[in-house]
Structure formats: structure tokens, C-alpha cells
Design an enzyme around this catalytic site. Structure first.
Site, PDB file in Angstrom:
ATOM      1  N   ASP A  89     -22.719 -48.404  26.189  1.00 24.74           N
ATOM      2  CA  ASP A  89     -21.693 -48.313  27.237  1.00 24.74           C
ATOM      3  C   ASP A  89     -20.312 -48.458  26.594  1.00 24.74           C
ATOM      4  OD1 ASP A  89     -23.595 -48.090  29.299  1.00 24.74           O
ATOM      5  OD2 ASP A  89     -23.902 -50.248  29.291  1.00 24.74           O
ATOM      6  N   THR A 111     -31.879 -39.173  21.969  1.00 23.42           N
ATOM      7  CA  THR A 111     -32.036 -40.061  23.118  1.00 23.42           C
ATOM      8  C   THR A 111     -31.844 -39.231  24.395  1.00 23.42           C
ATOM      9  OG1 THR A 111     -29.745 -40.695  23.545  1.00 23.42           O
ATOM     10  CG2 THR A 111     -30.830 -41.794  21.698  1.00 23.42           C
ATOM     11  N   GLU A 122     -28.212 -38.384  24.564  1.00 24.66           N
ATOM     12  CA  GLU A 122     -27.866 -37.397  23.526  1.00 24.66           C
ATOM     13  C   GLU A 122     -28.227 -35.989  23.997  1.00 24.66           C
ATOM     14  OE1 GLU A 122     -29.451 -38.640  19.813  1.00 24.66           O
ATOM     15  OE2 GLU A 122     -28.759 -36.882  18.710  1.00 24.66           O
TER      16      GLU A 122
HETATM   17  N1  SAM Z   1     -29.766 -45.584  24.526  1.00 26.90           N
HETATM   18  C1  SAM Z   1     -30.039 -44.833  25.738  1.00 26.90           C
HETATM   19  C2  SAM Z   1     -29.695 -43.389  25.544  1.00 26.90           C
HETATM   20  O1  SAM Z   1     -28.995 -43.079  24.565  1.00 26.90           O
HETATM   21  O2  SAM Z   1     -30.149 -42.549  26.326  1.00 26.90           O
HETATM   22  C3  SAM Z   1     -29.316 -45.440  26.943  1.00 26.90           C
HETATM   23  C4  SAM Z   1     -27.817 -45.384  26.924  1.00 26.90           C
HETATM   24  S1  SAM Z   1     -27.077 -46.213  28.313  1.00 26.90           S
HETATM   25  C5  SAM Z   1     -25.458 -45.590  28.338  1.00 26.90           C
HETATM   26  C6  SAM Z   1     -26.818 -47.862  27.695  1.00 26.90           C
HETATM   27  C7  SAM Z   1     -27.993 -48.788  27.910  1.00 26.90           C
HETATM   28  O3  SAM Z   1     -27.736 -50.018  27.249  1.00 26.90           O
HETATM   29  C8  SAM Z   1     -28.256 -49.125  29.372  1.00 26.90           C
HETATM   30  O4  SAM Z   1     -29.624 -48.904  29.670  1.00 26.90           O
HETATM   31  C9  SAM Z   1     -27.863 -50.601  29.486  1.00 26.90           C
HETATM   32  O5  SAM Z   1     -28.628 -51.296  30.463  1.00 26.90           O
HETATM   33  C10 SAM Z   1     -28.129 -51.090  28.079  1.00 26.90           C
HETATM   34  N2  SAM Z   1     -27.304 -52.252  27.692  1.00 26.90           N
HETATM   35  C11 SAM Z   1     -25.974 -52.387  27.876  1.00 26.90           C
HETATM   36  N3  SAM Z   1     -25.539 -53.563  27.406  1.00 26.90           N
HETATM   37  C12 SAM Z   1     -26.627 -54.201  26.896  1.00 26.90           C
HETATM   38  C13 SAM Z   1     -26.822 -55.456  26.286  1.00 26.90           C
HETATM   39  N4  SAM Z   1     -25.790 -56.305  26.091  1.00 26.90           N
HETATM   40  N5  SAM Z   1     -28.064 -55.800  25.891  1.00 26.90           N
HETATM   41  C14 SAM Z   1     -29.102 -54.950  26.086  1.00 26.90           C
HETATM   42  N6  SAM Z   1     -28.978 -53.739  26.672  1.00 26.90           N
HETATM   43  C15 SAM Z   1     -27.757 -53.360  27.060  1.00 26.90           C
END
Ligand code: SAM
Length: 213
Positions: A118, A191, A194
């Protein structure tokens, strides 16, 4: 990652404790026992719906993969993807990466992946970015001395911020790609994000960095 309310998520997690580990701090320094081998451990932070970790585990069966995902409604999708893959070398943790040091001992991890984290674009949210220096210090703590942090994103602002953050921390950059897909890395596993962003024609950025010794 879009989160839908999934009323069945709690039941699912209770039925699949062999895959989504319910009390992960108990395995600190014992993850090898859980996997039943001494293979290197790679951790993905923010696993999302699991496409990357399932693909990587298939491509590298001699590596143990652990996915950390904060959102319960998302990690259940990752768990289903892992079950479909029938890969034995994956475990998932429903936790905040802020607690990384509670989960692993120093030197327990060989590689950390951050995929499409994020971006938190507002300055006042800088501390939440997974490449903020407080997170880097957690990664440094749990990674082996030659362990790599591998970061992919479509977000140019977050990428630039992260390169600066790595540099201020004294990290060394092993690779910086401004168009990963143009280089056709045969080992790259896409991903969900991606696939979505590259289909729209956006370049994918990737950086591989190590901590100073
Ligand atoms: N990695 C995946 C992809 O590329 O398709 C998901 C990307 S999504 C934008 C970011 C993911 O990171 C979300 O599912 C969110 O819940 C998780 N996330 C955000 N902050 C996190 C944290 N501090 N610890 C664990 N997971 C986290």
C-alpha cells in the site's frame, strides 16, 4: 486489496490451522520444525490473495515460504489458492508485519518480498509504508546477513521513496529495474496486482537490496 466481508472466514481459519498458523509466535526459531526440513525460509509481507506465494513455492520447492497478511478476509483467499496449488512448502500468518520480530529470530529468514505494498501517499502516513525505516530495521533484524529484500511495485512515488529510504538506511542495491517486464525475467512470478497494472500498460518497478554488514 479490496476486502469483502466473509462471515465464514473465522470458521475457515479454525479448520485450516495447519496452513494459517493460529499462534505463530510459538514458532519463533522453530519454523524449520514446522516445515520438517532445514530449507531456507522466504517471507512475503502483504501476501494478498496468494498468487505469488503459490507460484514461487511451485517454482522453488526447496524453499519454505511464509506469507504474512493483515486482512483476515484476504488471507482466506490466499489459503484457498495455496490449497489448490497442493504445495507443502507454504504457511500463512494472519498478522501485522509490525510484529515481525515477535515471529522470527535474527537470521531466521533468507529473503523478504514486498509486493505492491500500500503506497500511503500522504506525508502524515509515511510511518505506515512498509519501506519506512522502522520496518527496515525489523527486516534487518530477522534477515540473514546476506539476505535480500525484494520489492516490486507499479507506484512510482512509492518506488522513489523506497529507494531513498533504503539509501538513507545504508542498504546496498543489487538491482533496480524501471521496467521489469521488459527484461523478461523467466523466474518472475506475477502477483494479482502486477497482472492488473501491467495489463493497463503500467511499468513494474523492482529493487533488490541488502543490509550493510
Ligand atoms: N501483494 C499482493 C499483490 O501484489 O497482489 C497484494 C497487494 S495489496 C495492495 C497490499 C496487501 O498488503 C493487502 O492485502 C494488505 O492487507 C496487506 N498489508 C498491508 N499492510 C500490512 C501489514 N502491515 N502487515 C501485513 N500485511 C499488510
Amino acid at each position: 486489496m479490496r476486502q469483502r466481508n466473509k462471515p465464514w472466514a473465522d470458521d475457515f481459519l479454525q479448520e485450516n490451522t495447519d496452513l494459517v498458523i493460529p499462534n505463530p509466535t510459538e514458532y519463533k526459531n522453530k519454523w524449520h520444525e514446522l516445515f520438517g526440513n532445514d530449507n531456507p525460509i522466504h517471507v512475503e509481507i502483504g501476501t494478498g490473495k496468494g498468487q505469488f506465494i503459490a507460484g514461487m513455492a511451485k517454482q522453488f520447492p526447496e524453499v519454505n515460504f511464509i506469507g504474512i497478511e493483515l486482512a483476515k478476509s484476504v488471507i482466506v483467499s490466499a489459503a484457498q489458492k495455496v490449497q489448490e496449488s497442493e504445495q507443502e512448502n507454504i504457511r500463512l500468518i494472519n498478522e501485522n508485519a509490525e510484529n515481525l520480530i515477535e515471529l522470527f529470530t535474527p537470521d531466521e529468514i533468507s529473503t523478504i518480498y514486498l509486493n505492491f505494498s500500500d503506497p500511503w501517499p500522504k506525508n502524515r502516513h509515511e510511518k505506515r509504508r512498509l519501506t519506512f525505516h522502522t520496518f527496515l530495521s525489523r527486516y534487518e533484524n530477522v534477515l540473514k546477513s546476506d539476505g535480500e529484500l525484494i520489492f516490486k511495485t507499479d507506484n512510482r512515488g512509492l518506488f522513489e521513496y523506497s529507494l531513498t529510504s533504503f539509501s538513507h538506511y545504508g542498504m546496498l542495491l543489487n538491482e533496480v529495474s524501471l521496467d521489469l517486464h521488459a527484461s523478461n525475467d523467466p523466474e518472475n512470478i506475477m502477483t494479482e496486482y502486477e497482472e492488473k497494472f501491467s495489463a493497463k500498460g503500467q511499468p513494474i518497478y523492482r529493487c533488490k537490496a541488502i543490509f550493510p554488514n
